[in-house]
Design a protein around this motif. Structure first.
Motif, PDB file in Angstrom:
ATOM      1  N   ILE A  21      -7.392 -29.228  -5.716  1.00  0.00           N
ATOM      2  CA  ILE A  21      -6.592 -30.094  -6.377  1.00  0.00           C
ATOM      3  C   ILE A  21      -5.427 -30.833  -5.748  1.00  0.00           C
ATOM      4  N   MET A  22      -4.506 -29.794  -4.987  1.00  0.00           N
ATOM      5  CA  MET A  22      -3.494 -30.370  -4.421  1.00  0.00           C
ATOM      6  C   MET A  22      -3.776 -31.554  -3.381  1.00  0.00           C
ATOM      7  N   LEU A  23      -5.010 -31.455  -2.664  1.00  0.00           N
ATOM      8  CA  LEU A  23      -5.290 -32.483  -1.808  1.00  0.00           C
ATOM      9  C   LEU A  23      -5.638 -33.624  -2.693  1.00  0.00           C
ATOM     10  N   VAL A  24      -6.334 -33.489  -3.647  1.00  0.00           N
ATOM     11  CA  VAL A  24      -6.352 -34.674  -4.712  1.00  0.00           C
ATOM     12  C   VAL A  24      -5.075 -35.544  -4.736  1.00  0.00           C
ATOM     13  N   GLY A  25      -4.160 -34.669  -5.408  1.00  0.00           N
ATOM     14  CA  GLY A  25      -2.946 -35.227  -5.765  1.00  0.00           C
ATOM     15  C   GLY A  25      -2.126 -35.900  -4.591  1.00  0.00           C
ATOM     16  N   PHE A  26      -2.302 -35.231  -3.522  1.00  0.00           N
ATOM     17  CA  PHE A  26      -1.396 -35.867  -2.155  1.00  0.00           C
ATOM     18  C   PHE A  26      -2.073 -37.084  -1.866  1.00  0.00           C
ATOM     19  N   THR A  27      -3.469 -37.093  -2.017  1.00  0.00           N
ATOM     20  CA  THR A  27      -4.087 -38.310  -1.554  1.00  0.00           C
ATOM     21  C   THR A  27      -4.009 -39.460  -2.483  1.00  0.00           C
ATOM     22  N   ILE A  28      -4.070 -39.196  -3.827  1.00  0.00           N
ATOM     23  CA  ILE A  28      -3.687 -40.359  -4.593  1.00  0.00           C
ATOM     24  C   ILE A  28      -2.261 -40.608  -4.562  1.00  0.00           C
ATOM     25  N   GLY A  29      -1.237 -39.682  -4.528  1.00  0.00           N
ATOM     26  CA  GLY A  29      -0.025 -40.050  -4.455  1.00  0.00           C
ATOM     27  C   GLY A  29       0.372 -40.866  -3.180  1.00  0.00           C
ATOM     28  N   THR A  30      -0.246 -40.432  -2.092  1.00  0.00           N
ATOM     29  CA  THR A  30      -0.165 -41.217  -0.786  1.00  0.00           C
ATOM     30  C   THR A  30      -0.458 -42.657  -1.116  1.00  0.00           C
ATOM     31  N   ILE A  31      -1.730 -43.096  -1.700  1.00  0.00           N
ATOM     32  CA  ILE A  31      -2.182 -44.307  -1.993  1.00  0.00           C
ATOM     33  C   ILE A  31      -1.210 -44.970  -2.828  1.00  0.00           C
ATOM     34  N   ALA A  32      -0.909 -44.369  -3.933  1.00  0.00           N
ATOM     35  CA  ALA A  32       0.106 -45.112  -4.934  1.00  0.00           C
ATOM     36  C   ALA A  32       1.331 -45.646  -4.263  1.00  0.00           C
ATOM     37  N   PHE A  33       1.968 -44.639  -3.430  1.00  0.00           N
ATOM     38  CA  PHE A  33       3.227 -44.848  -2.723  1.00  0.00           C
ATOM     39  C   PHE A  33       2.894 -46.060  -1.862  1.00  0.00           C
ATOM     40  N   PHE A  34       1.762 -46.219  -1.158  1.00  0.00           N
ATOM     41  CA  PHE A  34       1.554 -47.403  -0.368  1.00  0.00           C
ATOM     42  C   PHE A  34       1.667 -48.623  -0.990  1.00  0.00           C
ATOM     43  N   PHE A  35       1.073 -48.576  -2.353  1.00  0.00           N
ATOM     44  CA  PHE A  35       1.074 -49.708  -3.203  1.00  0.00           C
ATOM     45  C   PHE A  35       1.948 -49.923  -4.123  1.00  0.00           C
ATOM     46  N   SER A  36       3.015 -49.183  -4.148  1.00  0.00           N
ATOM     47  CA  SER A  36       4.150 -48.960  -4.856  1.00  0.00           C
ATOM     48  C   SER A  36       4.154 -48.864  -6.271  1.00  0.00           C
ATOM     49  N   VAL A  37       3.383 -48.036  -6.679  1.00  0.00           N
ATOM     50  CA  VAL A  37       3.154 -47.908  -8.258  1.00  0.00           C
ATOM     51  C   VAL A  37       3.787 -46.430  -8.407  1.00  0.00           C
ATOM     52  N   ALA A  38       5.069 -46.507  -8.795  1.00  0.00           N
ATOM     53  CA  ALA A  38       5.855 -45.181  -8.706  1.00  0.00           C
ATOM     54  C   ALA A  38       5.373 -44.415 -10.021  1.00  0.00           C
ATOM     55  N   TRP A  39       4.611 -44.733 -11.062  1.00  0.00           N
ATOM     56  CA  TRP A  39       4.406 -43.898 -12.287  1.00  0.00           C
ATOM     57  C   TRP A  39       3.071 -43.000 -11.512  1.00  0.00           C
ATOM     58  N   VAL A  40       2.184 -43.542 -10.645  1.00  0.00           N
ATOM     59  CA  VAL A  40       1.089 -42.955 -10.304  1.00  0.00           C
ATOM     60  C   VAL A  40       1.569 -41.992  -9.116  1.00  0.00           C
ATOM     61  N   VAL A  41       2.600 -42.300  -8.177  1.00  0.00           N
ATOM     62  CA  VAL A  41       3.202 -41.135  -7.452  1.00  0.00           C
ATOM     63  C   VAL A  41       3.479 -39.921  -8.249  1.00  0.00           C
ATOM     64  N   TRP A  42       4.512 -40.235  -9.357  1.00  0.00           N
ATOM     65  CA  TRP A  42       5.001 -38.859 -10.179  1.00  0.00           C
ATOM     66  C   TRP A  42       3.965 -38.194 -10.734  1.00  0.00           C
ATOM     67  N   ALA A  43       2.683 -38.892 -11.181  1.00  0.00           N
ATOM     68  CA  ALA A  43       1.536 -38.383 -11.808  1.00  0.00           C
ATOM     69  C   ALA A  43       0.877 -37.404 -10.921  1.00  0.00           C
ATOM     70  N   SER A  44       0.897 -37.946  -9.681  1.00  0.00           N
ATOM     71  CA  SER A  44       0.180 -37.044  -8.613  1.00  0.00           C
ATOM     72  C   SER A  44       0.846 -36.025  -8.077  1.00  0.00           C
ATOM     73  N   ALA A  45       2.215 -35.949  -8.347  1.00  0.00           N
ATOM     74  CA  ALA A  45       3.147 -35.034  -8.046  1.00  0.00           C
ATOM     75  C   ALA A  45       2.649 -34.016  -9.247  1.00  0.00           C
ATOM     76  N   GLY A  46       2.731 -34.288 -10.409  1.00  0.00           N
ATOM     77  CA  GLY A  46       2.446 -33.330 -11.289  1.00  0.00           C
ATOM     78  C   GLY A  46       1.086 -32.985 -11.069  1.00  0.00           C
ATOM     79  N   LEU A  47       0.219 -33.529 -10.450  1.00  0.00           N
ATOM     80  CA  LEU A  47      -1.188 -33.128 -10.235  1.00  0.00           C
ATOM     81  C   LEU A  47      -1.224 -31.955  -9.280  1.00  0.00           C
ATOM     82  N   VAL A  48      -0.264 -32.118  -7.968  1.00  0.00           N
ATOM     83  CA  VAL A  48      -0.059 -31.023  -6.956  1.00  0.00           C
ATOM     84  C   VAL A  48       0.540 -29.757  -7.945  1.00  0.00           C
ATOM     85  N   LEU A  49       1.576 -30.263  -8.504  1.00  0.00           N
ATOM     86  CA  LEU A  49       1.970 -28.845  -9.318  1.00  0.00           C
ATOM     87  C   LEU A  49       1.027 -27.974 -10.285  1.00  0.00           C
TER      88      LEU A  49
END
Length: 76
Positions: A21-49
């Motif tokens: 679950i954490m790897l999926v969250g980090f992967t989604i967050g990294t891709i979202a960070f690359f594309f500057s989609v802040a809400w997805v970055v924060w949502a993926s941080a929630g997924l890691v938690l």
């Protein structure tokens, strides 16, 4: 080192589930960070938690290395 003193190194259903679950969250967050989609970055941080919490709950439910529901594989 005998099997009784072996700590297990986290090879349990709780650990595998949490890490997946954490790897999926980090992967989604990294891709979202690359594309500057802040809400997805924060949502993926929630997924890691959430993965960390689910791993802890599963370990408490007996699926951790020392849990009664964990059955280690025997290596030959």
């Amino acid at each position: 080192m005998n099997a009784q003193s072996e700590p297990g190194h986290g090879h349990s259903p709780a650990a595998w589930t949490a890490v997946t679950i954490m790897l999926v969250g980090f992967t989604i967050g990294t891709i979202a960070f690359f594309f500057s989609v802040a809400w997805v970055v924060w949502a993926s941080a929630g997924l890691v938690l959430l993965g960390w919490i689910i791993g802890g709950v599963m370990a408490k439910a007996g699926y951790g290395v020392q849990g009664p529901r964990y059955m280690p594989k025997v290596h030959s």
